[in-house]
Design an enzyme around this catalytic site. Structure first.
Site, PDB file in Angstrom:
ATOM      1  N   SER A   1      68.949 -77.147-195.942  1.00 17.09           N
ATOM      2  CA  SER A   1      69.898 -77.269-194.857  1.00 17.09           C
ATOM      3  C   SER A   1      69.500 -78.446-193.980  1.00 17.09           C
ATOM      4  CB  SER A   1      69.931 -75.981-194.025  1.00 17.09           C
ATOM      5  OG  SER A   1      70.222 -74.859-194.830  1.00 17.09           O
TER       6      SER A   1
ATOM      7  N   HIS B   1      74.749 -89.156-185.886  1.00 19.54           N
ATOM      8  CA  HIS B   1      74.803 -90.617-185.951  1.00 19.54           C
ATOM      9  C   HIS B   1      75.819 -91.080-184.918  1.00 19.54           C
ATOM     10  CE1 HIS B   1      72.474 -90.527-189.651  1.00 19.54           C
ATOM     11  NE2 HIS B   1      73.347 -89.672-190.151  1.00 19.54           N
TER      12      HIS B   1
ATOM     13  N   CYS C   1      72.530 -73.063-195.600  1.00 16.36           N
ATOM     14  CA  CYS C   1      72.659 -72.201-196.768  1.00 16.36           C
ATOM     15  C   CYS C   1      72.107 -70.828-196.412  1.00 16.36           C
ATOM     16  CB  CYS C   1      71.887 -72.760-197.958  1.00 16.36           C
ATOM     17  SG  CYS C   1      72.604 -74.251-198.655  1.00 16.36           S
TER      18      CYS C   1
END
Length: 270
Positions: free
Chosen positions: A112, A117, A140
């Site tokens: 995971s 950004h 997950c």
């Protein structure tokens, strides 16, 4: 919902993605420098890392590794790898060593990740600057990125928020039946607090049969002072403020509706 009796590990991947837009007006060189300082303060790697570490705690995950980078003149990127369960220390971590240098700090998550950004963008003619932060929380297993939804929305000065949530893959029950989603949802808005719903205008575009959910949000209230630098509205006359507001509102609407809008007869030429 009763706990699912699964055959092995929960293999579902749940991904929550944000595009957060922070809009400002900076026409003069002095205002542009103030804007760059504002972005450096709000979106530097240290602050973004602290926010993502809080997200990790909120969703109940454990940090494995962190990588981060500041950019010139503004913006940053941070990636955190996470695990659903506590991770045993690497044997090397128990051995006395000088340790890493400050600029080489790195973090990991097991299967995971959480990333952010940033993307600065400006229109050289209109004075409008639109700073975008892209945030992805992918997990997950049983932990859910939706738990961090409200925290992330309120962690930034968000004029526009565009979100995507998708559950991918399948996990198998003890009787062999496949499960393609393990929780009830018909909109990302199901997981928003009432305060958020009051502040934003929202529309959904969902593909239920594919477990894909898309929500767009635009701030309802408009205060011109929140978009100006220097002495704010005191530096402009009434006609200038009217034009600046028109440009900002147009920028917000174009991002919200994902298309360029006609100038219209009321638009002023540069």
């Amino acid at each position: 919902m009763d706990k699912l009796r699964l055959h092995g590990f929960n293999n579902l991947t749940k991904s929550l993605s944000f595009n957060i837009y922070d809009i400002a007006y900076a026409k003069t060189e002095r205002h542009r420098q103030e804007y760059i300082q504002y972005i450096d303060d709000l979106y530097n790697a240290d602050r973004l890392t602290a926010i993502l570490e809080q997200v990790t705690e909120i969703i109940g995950a454990n940090v494995l590794n962190i990588a981060r980078q500041d950019y010139e003149p503004e913006g940053a990127s941070v990636t955190i790898l996470i695990a659903e369960h506590p991770v045993a220390p690497d044997p090397e971590e128990l051995t006395p060593t000088p340790g890493p240098l400050p600029e080489s700090v790195v973090g990991h998550l097991d299967k995971s990740h959480i990333t952010v950004h940033t993307y600065p963008e400006s229109d050289p003619d209109s004075g409008i600057s639109t700073f975008r932060a892209d945030i992805d929380v992918s997990t997950c297993g049983v932990i859910s990125p939706l738990k961090a939804l409200n925290f992330l929305i309120h962690s930034f000065d968000s004029d526009i928020v565009i979100m995507d949530y998708r559950v991918r893959g399948f996990t198998r029950m003890e009787d062999g039946k496949k499960i393609y989603i393990d929780h009830k949802i018909n909109s990302i808005q199901n997981y928003m607090d009432e305060d958020t719903k009051e502040k934003f205008e929202m529309i959904d575009v969902n593909v239920y049969q594919e477990n894909i959910f898309h929500t767009k949000m635009m701030m309802k209230d408009f205060d011109i002072e929140q978009y100006l630098f220097g002495s704010g509205s005191n530096e402009f006359d009434e006609a200038e403020l009217t034009e600046i507001e028109r440009r900002i509102r147009r920028e917000m609407q174009e991002i919200f509706y994902s298309r360029n809008l006609s100038e219209g007869p009321q638009a002023k030429s540069e």
